[in-house]
Motif scaffolding. Structure first.
Motif, short mmCIF file in Angstrom:
data_model
loop_
_atom_site.label_atom_id
_atom_site.label_comp_id
_atom_site.label_asym_id
_atom_site.label_seq_id
_atom_site.Cartn_x
_atom_site.Cartn_y
_atom_site.Cartn_z
N ILE A 46 41.52 44.34 32.68
CA ILE A 46 41.30 44.62 31.26
C ILE A 46 41.50 46.11 30.99
O ILE A 46 42.17 46.51 30.03
N ARG A 47 40.92 46.95 31.85
CA ARG A 47 41.07 48.39 31.69
C ARG A 47 42.52 48.83 31.93
O ARG A 47 43.05 49.68 31.19
N ALA A 82 46.16 53.70 35.18
CA ALA A 82 46.55 52.29 35.10
C ALA A 82 47.19 51.82 36.39
O ALA A 82 46.89 50.72 36.89
N PHE A 83 48.06 52.63 36.97
CA PHE A 83 48.73 52.23 38.21
C PHE A 83 47.75 52.17 39.39
O PHE A 83 47.90 51.34 40.28
N VAL A 175 47.59 38.16 39.16
CA VAL A 175 47.41 39.34 38.31
C VAL A 175 48.03 39.08 36.94
O VAL A 175 47.41 39.35 35.90
N ALA A 176 49.24 38.53 36.93
CA ALA A 176 49.92 38.25 35.66
C ALA A 176 49.13 37.24 34.83
O ALA A 176 48.99 37.40 33.61
N ALA A 183 44.55 38.11 26.82
CA ALA A 183 45.05 37.94 25.45
C ALA A 183 44.59 36.62 24.86
O ALA A 183 44.26 36.54 23.67
N ASN A 184 44.58 35.57 25.68
CA ASN A 184 44.14 34.25 25.19
C ASN A 184 42.71 34.32 24.69
O ASN A 184 42.37 33.76 23.64
#
Length: 305
Positions: A46-47, A82-83, A175-176, A183-184
């Motif tokens: 999420i972050r 993020a990475f 992860v994907a 989002a769902n």
């Protein structure tokens, strides 16, 4: 008389023993599993997605204001964090697959995935720009493209999907999938990260939209709420046996051509093809191909009063 704390302790002890039995039964049914699996953290992802969104749109989503030099620094700082979070999640997924499927991965694979993923971000940004522009052209209620990017559930869902799709293609399907499910939860729009979606995609309203894993959607397609691009129930003579990130996938969801409009409540199931510029009306149930330029509608309601 028993004390309330004693009653609570007995309840907890009983539930703990029952849960232990349930866990053991599950693990005994999977003898190859040696220990509880490591799994990518939902909170971490999420972050990570939040920071990636800031990097993609530093002004509108990230809240940056300043000169271009400062903007680049802002983006670089967001990507750095993020990475780092993505690397943690990818390594957790690889550990999971090694546990459940005995798959060995090269030690440098997570770094390679991050490098390749970083190379997709400019394309992801360009695609999302086409999606936002399509929404602005197609929705008279939109006052600006900025409002769309910040407020519209369809824009939120497609931003997550564009990122999730790249991660899925690079070999980290869990992860994907977590990214897509974030989002769902926020929008009620369920897009599997494996779905292939062309530029200029517009989901109007959006709640209840479902797009399956092997769906292929062309350019400038518009969907309304509660549209399903799904699969028909498979007829299996044998139970599923293949597992792992590279397990075979069967093409079982629709192919939607360019410039197609699908209205609210339509359900399209199986590997059917909807030709370019077709219009599918509301609440249509569709199991067969549709030729280009066709209009498929239900009979109009009849007044009996």
């Amino acid at each position: 008389m028993p004390q309330p704390d004693d009653d609570r302790r007995r309840i907890i002890d009983h539930a703990t023993r029952a849960l232990s039995s349930a866990r053991m039964a599950w693990r005994q049914a999977q003898p190859s599993r040696q220990q509880p699996a490591i799994f990518p953290s939902r909170a971490t992802l999420i972050r990570a997605v939040e920071l990636l969104s800031h990097a993609l749109f530093p002004g509108r989503i990230g809240g940056f204001s300043g000169d271009p030099t400062g903007e680049d620094r802002f983006v670089a700082e967001r990507l750095e964090v993020a990475f780092t979070l993505l690397d943690e999640a990818i390594r957790a997924e690889f550990a999971y697959w090694q546990d459940v499927s005995a798959i060995d991965f090269a030690p440098g694979r997570p770094a390679e995935i991050l490098r390749l993923f970083a190379g997709t971000l400019s394309r992801v940004r360009a695609l999302i720009d086409t999606d936002v522009a399509a929404i602005f052209r197609g929705d008279p209620a939109a006052r600006s493209v900025d409002e769309i990017l910040i407020c519209y559930p369809g824009a939120v869902a497609i931003l997550h999907h564009r990122l999730a799709h790249e991660l899925d293609a690079l070999g980290v399907p869990i992860v994907a999938r977590i990214v897509s499910e974030i989002a769902n939860e926020r929008t009620g729009i369920d897009i599997h990260p494996g779905a292939t979606i062309g530029p200029g995609f517009f989901i109007d309203h959006g709640t209840g939209v479902v797009i399956g894993e092997t769906a292929v959607i062309g350019a400038r397609v518009r969907l309304y709420q509660h549209v399903t691009l799904g699969a028909r129930t498979p007829h299996r003579s044998q139970p599923r046996s293949a597992t792992g990130p590279f397990a075979e996938r069967i093409a079982r969801h629709p192919i939607v051509g360019d410039d197609v409009v699908i209205y609210a409540g339509a359900t399209i199931l199986g590997r059917v093809t909807i030709g370019d510029r077709a219009v599918i009306g509301g609440n249509v149930w569709l199991l067969q191909d549709v030729a280009a330029n066709s209009v498929i509608m239900q009979p109009e309601a009849v007044s009996v009063g």
